[in-house]
Design an enzyme around this catalytic site. Sequence first.
Site, PDB file in Angstrom:
ATOM      1  N   TYR A 137       0.842  -1.210   0.000  1.00 54.51           N
ATOM      2  CA  TYR A 137       0.000   0.000   0.000  1.00 54.51           C
ATOM      3  C   TYR A 137       0.873   1.253   0.000  1.00 54.51           C
ATOM      4  O   TYR A 137       0.538   2.254  -0.633  1.00 54.51           O
ATOM      5  CB  TYR A 137      -0.967   0.011   1.190  1.00 54.51           C
ATOM      6  CG  TYR A 137      -1.833  -1.222   1.245  1.00 54.51           C
ATOM      7  CD1 TYR A 137      -2.435  -1.721   0.077  1.00 54.51           C
ATOM      8  CD2 TYR A 137      -2.052  -1.923   2.427  1.00 54.51           C
ATOM      9  CE1 TYR A 137      -3.198  -2.871   0.109  1.00 54.51           C
ATOM     10  CE2 TYR A 137      -2.824  -3.071   2.460  1.00 54.51           C
ATOM     11  CZ  TYR A 137      -3.386  -3.544   1.300  1.00 54.51           C
ATOM     12  OH  TYR A 137      -4.140  -4.686   1.336  1.00 54.51           O
ATOM     13  N   ASP A 163      -3.222 -14.485  -1.786  1.00 54.94           N
ATOM     14  CA  ASP A 163      -2.785 -14.803  -0.414  1.00 54.94           C
ATOM     15  C   ASP A 163      -3.984 -14.920   0.523  1.00 54.94           C
ATOM     16  O   ASP A 163      -4.062 -15.824   1.349  1.00 54.94           O
ATOM     17  CB  ASP A 163      -1.847 -13.707   0.125  1.00 54.94           C
ATOM     18  CG  ASP A 163      -0.528 -13.629  -0.640  1.00 54.94           C
ATOM     19  OD1 ASP A 163      -0.134 -14.636  -1.261  1.00 54.94           O
ATOM     20  OD2 ASP A 163       0.102 -12.545  -0.613  1.00 54.94           O
TER      21      ASP A 163
END
Lengths: 376, 89
Positions: free
Chosen positions: A123, A238
């Site tokens: 991010y 994931d």
Amino acid sequence: MKYTTFNQINNNPLTEPMFFGNPVNVARYDQQKHQIFEKLIEKQISFFWRPEEVDVSKDRVDFQKLSESEKHIFISNLKYQTLLDSIQGRSPNIAFLPIISIPELETWVETWSFFETIHSRSYTHILRNLFGDPSSIFNDIVENQEIKKRASDISKYYDDLIFATQLWQTLGEGSHTINGVTHIISMRELKKKLYLCMNSVNALEAIRFYVSFACTFAFAERELMEGNSKIIRLIARDENLHLTSTQHIINLWAKGKDDPEMAEIAEECKEEATQIFLNAVQQEKEWAAYLFQQGSMIGLNKEILCQYVEFIANHRMSAIGLGQPFDIKSNPLPWMNNYLNSDNVQVAPQESEISSYLVGQIDSEVNADDFGDFDL
Amino acid sequence: MSNNKDSLQVNIKQHKTVLHQPQRTLLESIEVHQIDVHFHCREGYCGACRTKLLSGKVEYPNFPLAYIDDDEILPCCCYPTTDIEIELA
Ligand code: FES
Ligand SMILES: [Fe+2]
Ligand SMILES: [Fe+2]
């Protein structure tokens, strides 16, 4: 029971429960009580990726083309995901490691958390590219009421378990008064807190992420913010492993395949567990309303996003024996699947040959023989 | 190789009976007939394709990671070894 970093009792890890048995001593993986966690570790490690490998530079140009309402949707989702991964990067370690009793689960939790830290780092990679200095975005995460509301609901189950575990480890079972507040600590209560916490974690990874995933992939369907989409596809891959792991833990308990007391607790806390999921669904719907408050984006609106949350929730809840509380039967966003398909993680789904589209043509596959003596 | 078997029947409850395509996963065999099965990963680790197996047997060339109940299968990574009957979620 006091925690020890190397339990000197020569216990047999194959007979320990997943949680609240002896602390783990030897980190050995040649034998496993629950083989699934070793398999999950192998798979997760094979997924290793680095945010810096994904080129997000074109996103900066795309971002300038977005309308104000689309910018709000994009940035708000990144803030929310940053919150979720901030929590997930530390909490499974802090809440679960002190009470885990088998090495394969201990290492799975560490591996899982490590990947959450990759998500968090991604991010920063995305935001730094868009803004140079992303401080104001990060700062808003602890100011924004919409995000804070969700944060407290998610962290409370972890915090509850962590605090009760700390009391148990230092003072043992019993009634303890600390700063004028009395806490009753019993193994049964600890296990209940663990059970509810695991359900809350499953709801987080199996449902909460999907509103923002849908927005990201809706941008990508318009060939916008594709660097971001590539990163989110890696994250979603994931997350699929993570939600699978907590489904396994919850079902091992419920089916009496681990600690028999946890099977009783699963039965006893079914209502509460269901409520955790229904609350998560409700909050995600409110999040969708917040995202679209300034206007929607092409390909998505609040209603369809809410339907998608219900659709996903039906699937996730039925996987852990909580039934399908919502009426919706078919997927309102079928194109989402192409972004969640592991074959498409390395390429843009709209550029790749999607196997589900291709299988219709298998009858017309060309054989090498069909070329005859055609020279290549 | 057992997943090479020809002309095994896949009876999909409330849909129709289709033929399993040799060398294809069960999911691909069903998709050929434009019947929607939910999927995400197509690799056995997410559980999105979880489906009830009412009768018959399937096999997995690779250990599937997703959680499934004793009477459930993962069409994305399994191959029928007998005629089967399934119920889509
Ligand atoms: S699609 Fe993920 S397990 Fe089948
Ligand atoms: Fe994550
Ligand atoms: Fe996760």
